[in-house]
Design a protein around this motif. Structure first.
Motif: not given
Length: 625
Positions: A353, A356-357, A360, A374-376, A380, A382, A415, A462
Motif C-alpha cells: 500500500r 502504491c501511494l 500516485l 492497482r488501486v482497486r 479503493l 478511484p 492508503l 488519481l
C-alpha cells in the motif's frame, strides 16, 4: 573482765566475722560460677536466638536477684533496640529503640565498660530520653546495671539488670553479670551468624527453585513453539492454532483484523473501544510483547507486512505469567505467518500500500488502466473523491504513529505512506477539513501528544493527487509557521492565506466562506448589506460617513450593521477578521467587474451560500428616511 582479755575477744570476733564473710563470699562465688557453668551449658544447646536471649535474661534475674532483666542489640546506624525482656509488667519495653546519645546503655556501648545507677530517673551522669524514661517510670525501676556484650572487640549490645528499689551493686555483682555477658556474647553472635547462613541458604534454595521453575517453563514454552511451527508448516488453520494455544493458556483467544472483523477464535470477547485497541496495538508494537487492555483482557499486535495490522485478544480472569506472555506473543507471530502465507499470492501480484501511494504522489508515468487496477486491488474506489492529509506527530513516536496510520487507513479504505517525519494519508472524503480534524483528533488521543495536520482536496481522479499533496504540505507548513502546531486545517480554513496556498486560487470559495451569508441574505431579501459594508470600510468605519455615501439615514446604516453582526458574528470588526472581509469585498468587486453577471450564474457564491446557510429569512428593518 580485764581490758586486755576484752580486746582479745573483740579481735577474735572480728576475725571470726572476716572468716565468715570470706567464706560467704567464696560460697557466693562458687554458686555464681556453678550458675555460670549451668548457664553456659544451657546456652550451648540453644540454636534459636530468641531462646538464647531468654535464657541469658532469666539467668541474670536468678543470679543477681533482679526484678527485671533485658538485652539490647546494636543497629547498623549506631543505635540499639530492646530485643528480649524478662520480668516486665508493661508491653512497652520489647522493641523500644534506644537512640544514639541517650540513656545508660549508650555509654556502655561507647566505652564497652559496665555502668550502674542506684536511681535511674534522678541520675544526671547521662542524657535522658523521654521514651526511655517513660518505660523506666512505667515499670517502677530505680537501680539499673548495664554491662556490654562484646565479641572479638566489637560491642554487639548490652545486658541490663534492674531492681524496683534503690540498690547499690557490689563489685562481685558487677563482675558476675559481666561474666554472664562475656559468655552470652559469643553464643549470641554465633547464633546470629548461623541464622544469616540459614537465611542465605533459604534464599539460595528459593532462587534455585525459581530458576528450576523458569527452566521448566522455558522448556515447556520451547516445546509449544515447536508445535506451533509444526502446525504452520503442516498447513494448520488459524482456528487450529488458536485451539491448541487455548488448551495451554486456559482462556479465550480471538483474532481480529484491522477493521474489527473476527478471523478466528475459541470463544467470544466483547468489543473494546476502538481507540483503546489502537493505543494498545501501538504500545504492543513498541515493546514487542502483549499489553493489558483491561484487567482480564490482553492484546497482541499482529503484523503480516502486506496488510493493516490485526490484533490477537486473550481473556481470562487470572493474571498471565512471564512464560504465558511469551507464549501469547509466539501465538501472535504464528497467526501472522499463517495470514502471510494465505495472502502471499495477493502480495506477489501487487505492490504494498505504501508503494502504491508513493507512486500516485510522485505522478510516475504509468498507464491509467494499470494504476486503476492497482488501486482497486487494494480496496479503493478511484472514482470517489479523496482528501490528502499530511500528518506530523509533535512527539517522538513515529513508530506508534505509523502503526496507527496503517490501522486508520485500512478501516477507512484509504492508503498511507511516510515522507520524512510526516505521514501522508489518502482517504475517501467529501470535506478535507473534516477528514483532517477526525484523523488528527484520533491520533492525538492515541499518542497523548499534539498532531498537526495539513489537508487538501477534495481530489477527484488519481492524476490530481500529486498537486493535492503539495497543497496539503503547504497548509501544514503554514500552520507550523503561524504557531498553530496541534491544529488541523485545509486551504479553505486558512482564509486569504489559504487562497494563496491553494493550487487553484479559488477566489469564489474564499468569497463564499467570508461573505456567503450576506450574499445569500441580499439575494433573498433584495437588501444592500454587502454595499453597506463596503461603504462602511471605505468611510473609515464611520456609520455617519457611510450613510452620506449611500444617501440613506444614519439609523438605516446602524440597523444594517446590526444585521451584519448577526450574520458574520460579533467579532467581524476585529483586525484579522476585518482584513479578510475587506479582501473578500475587493475580490468580489474585481470579479464582478471582470466577469459581469457572475452572481447570477449557477454554482456562484450566492448559490453555494444558499446551500450552506439556510434559514436566513428574517426581514430587514425598513430603511429610515
Amino acid at each position: 573482765m580485764p581490758r586486755a582479755r576484752l580486746e582479745e575477744l573483740k579481735q577474735a570476733v572480728s576475725l571470726a566475722l572476716d572468716v565468715h564473710t570470706s567464706v560467704e563470699q567464696r560460697r557466693r562465688r562458687e554458686a555464681g560460677l556453678m550458675a555460670l557453668i549451668d548457664t553456659t551449658q544451657q546456652m550451648a544447646f540453644r540454636d534459636d536466638l530468641n531462646d538464647l536471649l531468654n535464657t541469658a535474661t532469666s539467668q541474670a534475674r536468678r543470679l543477681l536477684d533482679f526484678d527485671m532483666a533485658w538485652i539490647s542489640l546494636s543497629l547498623p546506624d549506631g543505635g540499639s533496640y530492646v530485643h528480649t525482656s524478662k520480668g516486665e509488667i508493661t508491653p512497652s519495653s520489647v522493641g523500644l529503640e534506644l537512640a544514639t546519645g541517650f540513656g545508660l546503655g549508650e555509654q556502655v556501648l561507647r566505652t564497652q565498660a559496665p555502668l550502674w545507677t542506684s536511681d535511674y530517673l534522678t541520675d544526671d551522669r547521662f542524657h535522658h530520653s523521654p521514651a526511655i524514661d517513660e518505660v523506666v517510670d512505667s515499670e517502677g525501676l530505680h537501680a539499673v546495671l548495664a554491662v556490654p556484650l562484646t565479641h572479638d572487640g566489637t560491642c554487639i549490645g548490652a545486658l541490663y539488670g534492674a531492681s524496683r528499689g534503690r540498690r547499690h551493686f557490689s563489685p562481685d555483682e558487677v563482675s558476675l553479670l559481666r561474666s554472664l555477658a562475656a559468655m552470652a556474647a559469643p553464643a549470641i553472635e554465633e547464633t546470629r551468624r548461623l541464622e544469616r547462613i540459614q537465611a542465605a541458604l533459604a534464599k539460595a534454595e528459593n532462587e534455585r527453585s525459581h530458576l528450576a521453575a523458569r527452566l521448566n517453563g522455558l522448556e515447556r514454552l520451547t516445546g509449544i513453539q515447536t508445535r506451533l511451527s509444526g502446525m504452520f508448516l503442516a498447513g494448520g488453520t488459524l482456528h487450529d492454532i488458536l485451539e491448541m494455544a487455548d488448551g495451554e493458556l486456559r482462556g479465550v483467544l480471538v483474532l481480529r483484523d484491522a477493521a474489527g472483523r473476527t478471523l478466528a477464535g475459541t470463544g467470544d470477547i466483547p468489543s473494546a473501544d476502538p481507540e483503546r485497541v489502537v493505543r494498545a496495538l501501538a504500545e504492543s508494537h513498541a515493546i514487542g510483547a502483549p499489553v493489558a487492555l483491561t484487567e482480564t483482557v490482553w492484546a497482541m499486535h499482529v503484523t503480516t507486512g502486506v496488510e493493516a495490522p490485526g490484533v490477537l485478544l486473550f481473556q481470562r480472569s487470572t493474571p498471565l505469567t512471564e512464560e504465558e506472555l511469551r507464549l501469547l506473543h509466539a501465538v501472535g507471530q504464528t497467526t501472522a505467518l499463517v495470514q502471510l502465507l494465505a495472502h502471499s499470492a495477493g502480495a506477489a501480484a501487487g505492490p504494498a500500500r505504501d508503494e502504491c501511494l508513493d507512486s500516485l504522489l510522485a505522478a510516475r508515468a504509468q498507464p491509467p488502466r494499470r494504476m486503476i487496477e492497482r488501486v482497486r486491488r487494494l480496496g479503493l474506489d478511484p472514482d470517489r473523491p479523496h482528501a490528502v492529509l499530511v500528518v506530523r506527530p509533535e512527539g517522538a513516536q513515529q513508530g506508534e504513529a505509523a502503526v496507527w496510520a496503517s490501522s486508520y487507513t485500512y478501516r477507512h479504505r484509504g492508503l498511507k505512506t511516510a515522507r520524512g517525519e510526516c505521514l501522508v494519508l489518502l482517504l475517501p472524503a467529501e470535506d478535507a477539513s473534516d477528514a483532517a480534524r477526525a484523523a488528527g483528533g484520533e491520533l492525538s488521543r492515541v499518542l497523548g501528544h499534539p498532531v498537526t495536520v495539513g489537508a487538501a482536496g477534495v481530489a477527484t481522479g488519481l492524476g490530481s493527487l500529486a498537486k493535492a499533496h503539495q497543497e496539503a504540505r503547504r497548509c501544514l507548513d503554514a500552520l507550523v509557521s503561524l504557531g498553530a502546531t496541534g491544529g488541523a486545517a485545509s486551504a479553505r480554513d486558512l482564509g486569504f492565506l489559504g487562497l494563496l496556498l491553494s493550487d487553484e486560487h479559488d477566489a469564489d470559495t474564499f468569497i463564499d466562506s467570508v461573505l456567503g451569508r450576506m450574499l445569500e441574505y441580499d439575494s433573498r431579501r433584495s437588501t444592500d448589506l454587502v454595499r453597506t459594508l463596503e461603504a462602511y470600510f471605505t468611510s473609515g468605519s464611520s456609520p455617519t460617513r457611510a450613510a452620506v455615501h449611500l444617501h440613506v439615514h444614519a439609523n438605516t446604516v446602524a440597523r444594517r450593521l446590526e444585521r451584519i453582526t448577526e450574520l458574520l458574528g460579533p467579532d467581524w470588526q476585529k483586525p484579522a477578521n476585518a482584513l479578510e472581509i475587506q479582501l473578500a469585498l475587493r475580490l468580489l468587486r474585481t470579479r464582478d467587474a471582470v466577469y459581469p453577471g457572475t452572481t447570477e450564474r449557477d454554482g456562484n457564491p450566492v448559490d453555494r451560500a444558499r446551500a450552506r446557510f439556510p434559514g436566513t429569512e428574517r426581514a430587514e428593518e425598513s430603511p429610515g428616511p
